[in-house]
Write an enzyme that holds these catalytic residues in place. Structure first.
Site, short mmCIF file in Angstrom:
data_model
loop_
_atom_site.label_atom_id
_atom_site.label_comp_id
_atom_site.label_asym_id
_atom_site.label_seq_id
_atom_site.Cartn_x
_atom_site.Cartn_y
_atom_site.Cartn_z
N LYS A 110 36.07 -58.09 -11.93
CA LYS A 110 35.65 -59.40 -11.40
C LYS A 110 36.45 -60.52 -12.04
CE LYS A 110 31.68 -58.15 -8.93
NZ LYS A 110 30.35 -58.30 -8.42
N LYS A 195 36.08 -49.46 -3.99
CA LYS A 195 34.72 -49.19 -3.52
C LYS A 195 34.31 -50.21 -2.45
CE LYS A 195 31.43 -51.77 -6.32
NZ LYS A 195 30.29 -52.11 -5.49
N LYS A 198 29.99 -55.73 -1.10
CA LYS A 198 29.46 -56.80 -0.24
C LYS A 198 30.25 -58.09 -0.34
CE LYS A 198 24.92 -56.52 -2.24
NZ LYS A 198 25.17 -57.30 -3.44
P1 ATP Z 1 29.11 -57.28 -4.98
O1 ATP Z 1 30.33 -57.03 -4.16
O2 ATP Z 1 28.44 -58.59 -4.70
O3 ATP Z 1 29.32 -56.98 -6.44
P2 ATP Z 1 28.06 -54.68 -4.36
O4 ATP Z 1 28.40 -54.27 -2.99
O5 ATP Z 1 28.81 -54.05 -5.49
O6 ATP Z 1 28.06 -56.25 -4.45
P3 ATP Z 1 25.52 -54.68 -5.76
O7 ATP Z 1 24.45 -55.63 -5.42
O8 ATP Z 1 26.34 -54.97 -6.98
O9 ATP Z 1 26.51 -54.43 -4.54
O10 ATP Z 1 24.91 -53.23 -5.91
C1 ATP Z 1 23.68 -52.79 -5.42
C2 ATP Z 1 23.55 -51.30 -5.60
O11 ATP Z 1 24.46 -50.63 -4.71
C3 ATP Z 1 23.94 -50.80 -7.00
O12 ATP Z 1 23.07 -49.75 -7.36
C4 ATP Z 1 25.34 -50.28 -6.85
O13 ATP Z 1 25.65 -49.28 -7.78
C5 ATP Z 1 25.28 -49.72 -5.44
N1 ATP Z 1 26.61 -49.74 -4.81
C6 ATP Z 1 27.39 -50.83 -4.65
N2 ATP Z 1 28.52 -50.50 -4.00
C7 ATP Z 1 28.44 -49.16 -3.76
C8 ATP Z 1 29.32 -48.23 -3.11
N3 ATP Z 1 30.46 -48.61 -2.61
N4 ATP Z 1 28.93 -46.94 -3.04
C9 ATP Z 1 27.74 -46.53 -3.56
N5 ATP Z 1 26.87 -47.36 -4.19
C10 ATP Z 1 27.21 -48.66 -4.28
#
Ligand code: ATP
Ligand code: LTN
Length: 328
Positions: A110, A195, A198
């Site tokens: 980040k 990965k 969002k």
């Molecule tokens: P951001 O991009 O805002 O960091 P994010 O997509 O990583 O968001 P989070 O809110 O950080 O989402 O994560 C919510 C949950 O989803 C956490 O348990 C995280 O480990 C899981 N998660 C996030 N991205 C993935 C992915 N690509 N595959 C599987 N699990 C995921």
């Protein structure tokens, strides 16, 4: 077991969040005491729009409900409504070595992504997450793979606290990570080496509420590898392998069976079929979302009740923590 997990109110909840985290939560709530949080303080560590934050929180709650989290079985609440999270985070900061924070992968990623906004909150993020977890004396934390390192730090902080302030007795349990065997790291549709996230371009993820046309478009244009055989091979074919994992998790068919089904058929046909699988799987999510959107006061009430239940546990823990640390 006491279970705790959270999702940030940033962007739209996607298939990665669902397969990595939410789907496990829905199963775990049947036999455990589950606490699911919308972690709004965490979302402030990267640039965000204050005018959109409350809307994003409501959307996350609706996504929890549409995915099957039952407010009669689980506690659902918003992090900033229980101030003890901030208090415990401060206290844990005083026992957390800076070096541990600087080596966190998410911090490194980040701070590369948001070069103009490397704030202290971004570095301290895992301490707040440890506070979220320990405040409820949590035993297990279901998340995707990317959060494993943070849960490990939580264990370290629990151990340190117990040694320093609890005569080496277990006051905070050292929580385990719970990760699905497959789906703990769903990759981006536009760059399968990263990965699914969002906070990236919406083309790179499928939101739980995407319209069918949008799902088809995103899957048909998902980055795939050279060649045309639908075969699972993460190093040589990361794009097609990621799509195979999604196909397998949503249909409960084995990857081997899917490979056989699409032998000699090429990527186009496979992607078309995957699009249909995703559209069908997410249909009830779209329907339930519409339903919950009309039940404003019901949704508000869930958070009020959740907050009250969470607060009882949080206040009790903090009373003990203050005493142990020499505070009143
Ligand atoms: P951001 O991009 O805002 O960091 P994010 O997509 O990583 O968001 P989070 O809110 O950080 O989402 O994560 C919510 C949950 O989803 C956490 O348990 C995280 O480990 C899981 N998660 C996030 N991205 C993935 C992915 N690509 N595959 C599987 N699990 C995921
Ligand atoms: N850091 C997590 C969100 C999060 C969390 C938590 C997850 C904050 N506090 C406590 C599990 C337990 C993320 O970025 N996905």
């Amino acid at each position: 077991m006491r279970i705790f997990s959270g999702i940030q109110p940033s962007g739209a909840i996607h298939l990665g969040n669902y397969l990595g985290a939410l789907k496990q939560w829905v199963n775990l709530q049947e036999k455990n005491e589950c606490i699911f949080c919308i972690v709004d303080w965490h979302a402030l560590t990267v640039p965000y729009n204050p005018q959109e934050l409350q809307k994003s929180i409501s959307e996350k709650l609706i996504a929890y409900l549409a995915a099957g989290i039952d407010p009669n079985k689980s506690i659902i609440f918003v992090q900033s409504q229980v101030k003890e999270h901030a208090e415990l985070a401060w206290l844990l900061n005083t026992i957390c070595p800076i070096g541990e924070l600087e080596r966190m992968t998410q911090y490194k990623d980040k701070s590369k992504k948001y070069k103009d906004n490397i704030n202290a909150g971004l570095l301290n993020y895992p301490v707040l997450m440890a506070a979220d977890i320990l405040l409820y004396k949590t035993q297990a934390v279901p998340t995707g793979k990317d959060q494993e390192q943070h849960v490990e730090l939580t264990r370290t902080l629990a151990r340190k606290f117990n040694q320093k302030f609890s005569n080496k007795e277990e006051f905070f349990p050292e929580p385990d990570s719970i990760m699905p065997e497959y789906g703990a790291k769903i990759m981006s549709l536009t760059d399968p080496k990263k990965k699914m996230s969002k906070s990236d371009d919406p083309k790179s993820y499928i939101s739980l509420f995407d319209a069918p046309e949008s799902i088809t478009k995103k899957i048909m244009s998902a980055e795939t590898d050279s060649g045309k055989d639908v075969i699972y091979n993460v190093t040589k074919k990361p794009g097609i392998s990621n799509l195979l994992v999604i196909y397998s998790l949503l249909t409960e068919k084995s990857i081997k069976d899917i490979e056989t089904e699409f032998r000699g058929k090429g990527y186009g046909e496979f992607k078309k079929s995957l699009a249909q699988v995703v559209i069908n799987y997410l249909e009830p999510f779209r329907r339930k979302k519409k339903e919950f959107e009309t039940k404003d006061s019901y949704v508000k009430e869930i958070l009020e009740k959740g907050q009250a239940r969470a607060r009882v546990i949080a206040e009790a823990t903090m009373k003990e923590v203050r005493e142990k640390m020499g505070l009143i």
